[in-house]
Design a protein around this motif. Structure first.
Motif, PDB file in Angstrom:
ATOM      1  N   GLU A 101       0.809  -1.226   0.000  1.00 42.47           N
ATOM      2  CA  GLU A 101       0.000   0.000   0.000  1.00 42.47           C
ATOM      3  C   GLU A 101       0.843   1.277   0.000  1.00 42.47           C
ATOM      4  OE1 GLU A 101      -3.370   0.029  -0.434  1.00 42.47           O
ATOM      5  OE2 GLU A 101      -3.143  -2.133  -0.663  1.00 42.47           O
ATOM      6  N   ARG A 102       2.090   1.185  -0.485  1.00 38.96           N
ATOM      7  CA  ARG A 102       2.906   2.386  -0.670  1.00 38.96           C
ATOM      8  C   ARG A 102       2.595   2.948  -2.041  1.00 38.96           C
ATOM      9  NH1 ARG A 102       8.259  -0.743   0.910  1.00 38.96           N
ATOM     10  NH2 ARG A 102       7.457  -1.744  -0.940  1.00 38.96           N
ATOM     11  N   HIS A 103       2.309   4.254  -2.076  1.00 39.77           N
ATOM     12  CA  HIS A 103       1.956   4.900  -3.339  1.00 39.77           C
ATOM     13  C   HIS A 103       3.200   5.555  -3.938  1.00 39.77           C
ATOM     14  CE1 HIS A 103      -0.848   6.353  -6.297  1.00 39.77           C
ATOM     15  NE2 HIS A 103      -0.373   7.576  -6.156  1.00 39.77           N
ATOM     16  N   HIS A 104       3.442   5.258  -5.200  1.00 43.84           N
ATOM     17  CA  HIS A 104       4.568   5.823  -5.949  1.00 43.84           C
ATOM     18  C   HIS A 104       3.966   6.670  -7.065  1.00 43.84           C
ATOM     19  CE1 HIS A 104       7.113   2.773  -4.028  1.00 43.84           C
ATOM     20  NE2 HIS A 104       6.093   1.963  -4.234  1.00 43.84           N
ATOM     21  N   GLU A 105       4.296   7.939  -7.075  1.00 39.84           N
ATOM     22  CA  GLU A 105       3.713   8.846  -8.063  1.00 39.84           C
ATOM     23  C   GLU A 105       4.711   9.939  -8.390  1.00 39.84           C
ATOM     24  OE1 GLU A 105      -0.345  11.489  -8.644  1.00 39.84           O
ATOM     25  OE2 GLU A 105       0.087  10.631  -6.699  1.00 39.84           O
ATOM     26  N   GLY A 106       4.749  10.333  -9.659  1.00 42.29           N
ATOM     27  CA  GLY A 106       5.636  11.417 -10.008  1.00 42.29           C
ATOM     28  C   GLY A 106       5.662  11.720 -11.482  1.00 42.29           C
ATOM     29  N   VAL A 107       6.537  12.668 -11.821  1.00 41.59           N
ATOM     30  CA  VAL A 107       6.787  13.045 -13.198  1.00 41.59           C
ATOM     31  C   VAL A 107       8.298  12.945 -13.413  1.00 41.59           C
ATOM     32  CG1 VAL A 107       6.857  15.522 -12.609  1.00 41.59           C
ATOM     33  CG2 VAL A 107       6.537  14.823 -14.982  1.00 41.59           C
ATOM     34  N   ALA A 108       8.687  12.384 -14.530  1.00 38.89           N
ATOM     35  CA  ALA A 108      10.102  12.267 -14.895  1.00 38.89           C
ATOM     36  C   ALA A 108      10.314  13.061 -16.185  1.00 38.89           C
ATOM     37  CB  ALA A 108      10.488  10.806 -15.099  1.00 38.89           C
ATOM     38  N   ILE A 109      11.100  14.124 -16.086  1.00 36.64           N
ATOM     39  CA  ILE A 109      11.387  14.978 -17.230  1.00 36.64           C
ATOM     40  C   ILE A 109      12.859  14.810 -17.592  1.00 36.64           C
ATOM     41  CG2 ILE A 109      11.421  17.361 -18.071  1.00 36.64           C
ATOM     42  CD1 ILE A 109       9.175  17.948 -16.008  1.00 36.64           C
ATOM     43  N   ASN A 110      13.117  14.633 -18.886  1.00 40.20           N
ATOM     44  CA  ASN A 110      14.467  14.407 -19.399  1.00 40.20           C
ATOM     45  C   ASN A 110      15.178  13.289 -18.622  1.00 40.20           C
ATOM     46  OD1 ASN A 110      13.993  16.508 -21.207  1.00 40.20           O
ATOM     47  ND2 ASN A 110      14.943  18.031 -19.879  1.00 40.20           N
ATOM     48  N   PRO A 111      14.515  12.139 -18.486  1.00 41.56           N
ATOM     49  CA  PRO A 111      15.076  11.075 -17.648  1.00 41.56           C
ATOM     50  C   PRO A 111      16.241  10.332 -18.294  1.00 41.56           C
ATOM     51  CG  PRO A 111      13.116  10.280 -18.736  1.00 41.56           C
ATOM     52  CD  PRO A 111      13.238  11.753 -19.077  1.00 41.56           C
ATOM     53  N   GLN A 112      17.021   9.738 -17.417  1.00 45.28           N
ATOM     54  CA  GLN A 112      18.032   8.744 -17.779  1.00 45.28           C
ATOM     55  C   GLN A 112      17.669   7.511 -16.960  1.00 45.28           C
ATOM     56  OE1 GLN A 112      21.497  10.981 -16.522  1.00 45.28           O
ATOM     57  NE2 GLN A 112      22.043  11.339 -18.651  1.00 45.28           N
ATOM     58  N   LEU A 113      17.869   6.329 -17.534  1.00 53.76           N
ATOM     59  CA  LEU A 113      17.490   5.107 -16.833  1.00 53.76           C
ATOM     60  C   LEU A 113      18.616   4.094 -16.928  1.00 53.76           C
ATOM     61  CD1 LEU A 113      14.934   3.895 -15.388  1.00 53.76           C
ATOM     62  CD2 LEU A 113      14.500   2.702 -17.537  1.00 53.76           C
ATOM     63  N   TRP A 114      18.979   3.540 -15.781  1.00 54.60           N
ATOM     64  CA  TRP A 114      19.951   2.454 -15.717  1.00 54.60           C
ATOM     65  C   TRP A 114      19.226   1.238 -15.166  1.00 54.60           C
ATOM     66  CZ3 TRP A 114      21.113   7.464 -14.697  1.00 54.60           C
ATOM     67  CH2 TRP A 114      22.173   8.019 -15.423  1.00 54.60           C
ATOM     68  N   ILE A 115      19.495   0.080 -15.781  1.00 54.97           N
ATOM     69  CA  ILE A 115      18.843  -1.145 -15.333  1.00 54.97           C
ATOM     70  C   ILE A 115      19.879  -2.220 -15.040  1.00 54.97           C
ATOM     71  CG2 ILE A 115      16.646  -0.689 -16.501  1.00 54.97           C
ATOM     72  CD1 ILE A 115      17.550  -2.615 -18.730  1.00 54.97           C
ATOM     73  N   SER A 116      19.506  -3.127 -14.139  1.00 55.33           N
ATOM     74  CA  SER A 116      20.350  -4.294 -13.889  1.00 55.33           C
ATOM     75  C   SER A 116      20.127  -5.275 -15.038  1.00 55.33           C
ATOM     76  CB  SER A 116      19.977  -4.920 -12.547  1.00 55.33           C
ATOM     77  OG  SER A 116      18.652  -5.389 -12.560  1.00 55.33           O
ATOM     78  N   PRO A 117      20.989  -6.283 -15.170  1.00 60.79           N
ATOM     79  CA  PRO A 117      20.804  -7.239 -16.270  1.00 60.79           C
ATOM     80  C   PRO A 117      19.416  -7.879 -16.257  1.00 60.79           C
ATOM     81  CG  PRO A 117      22.936  -7.551 -15.243  1.00 60.79           C
ATOM     82  CD  PRO A 117      22.183  -6.573 -14.380  1.00 60.79           C
ATOM     83  N   THR A 118      18.863  -8.042 -17.438  1.00 60.13           N
ATOM     84  CA  THR A 118      17.548  -8.671 -17.573  1.00 60.13           C
ATOM     85  C   THR A 118      17.715 -10.182 -17.543  1.00 60.13           C
ATOM     86  OG1 THR A 118      16.791  -6.799 -18.889  1.00 60.13           O
ATOM     87  CG2 THR A 118      15.503  -8.828 -19.051  1.00 60.13           C
TER      88      THR A 118
END
Length: 188
Positions: free
Chosen positions: A68-85
């Protein structure tokens, strides 16, 4: 505030890389407010600007996790790093996702279990978000839209064939198609 039409696969803006946001003004605030309202009306857990016909690098998200934790926001000009799939076949129950620009369809897709998002908010102040599980999936899905990729472009061969069949059956894949949340009824 307004609910915006959501573009359907085939609209050129969905298949092109978006450009950076440079003007942090009232028009941008209105766009983010309208996108948030559109996402809620759809209903969805994320919405990228290209999905409403605007080729800018921004997305909104809102999701409540199992605790029941709410995550909300706006991401402008984002960069994304991910762990191996992880490798292997995706689990149809646990890893299926949908897309407001490919409405009413769901397909399993392997995503990275963790992601780090760096972006700025409406105030042009930088922030960092570390995400796991579904929140990481949401961020990857929306970030893909900013790169001109719809999740069905990433499907394995079997599910990709099924998505191509749905595209033809629904008459998608051409410019000018959209739907309006709260007005148009789409089959689940």
């Amino acid at each position: 505030m307004a609910v915006l039409p959501i573009r359907i696969s085939g609209e050129p803006v969905l298949h092109e890389a978006a450009v950076d946001v440079t003007d942090f003004d009232d028009r941008l605030r209105t766009l983010v407010t309208d996108m948030t309202e559109t996402m809620a009306a759809a209903p969805g857990v994320g919405l990228a600007a290209p999905q409403v016909g605007v080729g800018l690098r921004l997305f909104v998200y809102a999701w409540t996790d199992a605790e029941e934790r709410h995550h909300e926001g706006v991401a402008i000009n984002p960069q994304l790093w991910i762990s191996p799939t992880p490798t292997g076949e995706p689990d149809e129950d646990e890893e299926s996702e949908g897309c407001l620009s490919f409405p009413g369809e769901r397909y399993p897709l392997r995503r990275s279990p963790r992601a780090i998002l760096r972006a700025v908010g409406l105030d042009n102040e930088p922030y960092e978000l570390r995400a796991e599980g579904w929140l990481a999936r949401i961020l990857q899905h929306e970030y893909d839209h900013l790169e001109g990729t719809i999740y069905v472009d990433r499907l394995n061969h079997v599910h990709g064939k099924s998505a191509a069949k749905a595209l033809r059956k629904n008459g998608w894949g051409t410019p000018g198609l959209s739907w309006l949340p709260g007005v148009d009824h789409l089959e689940d």
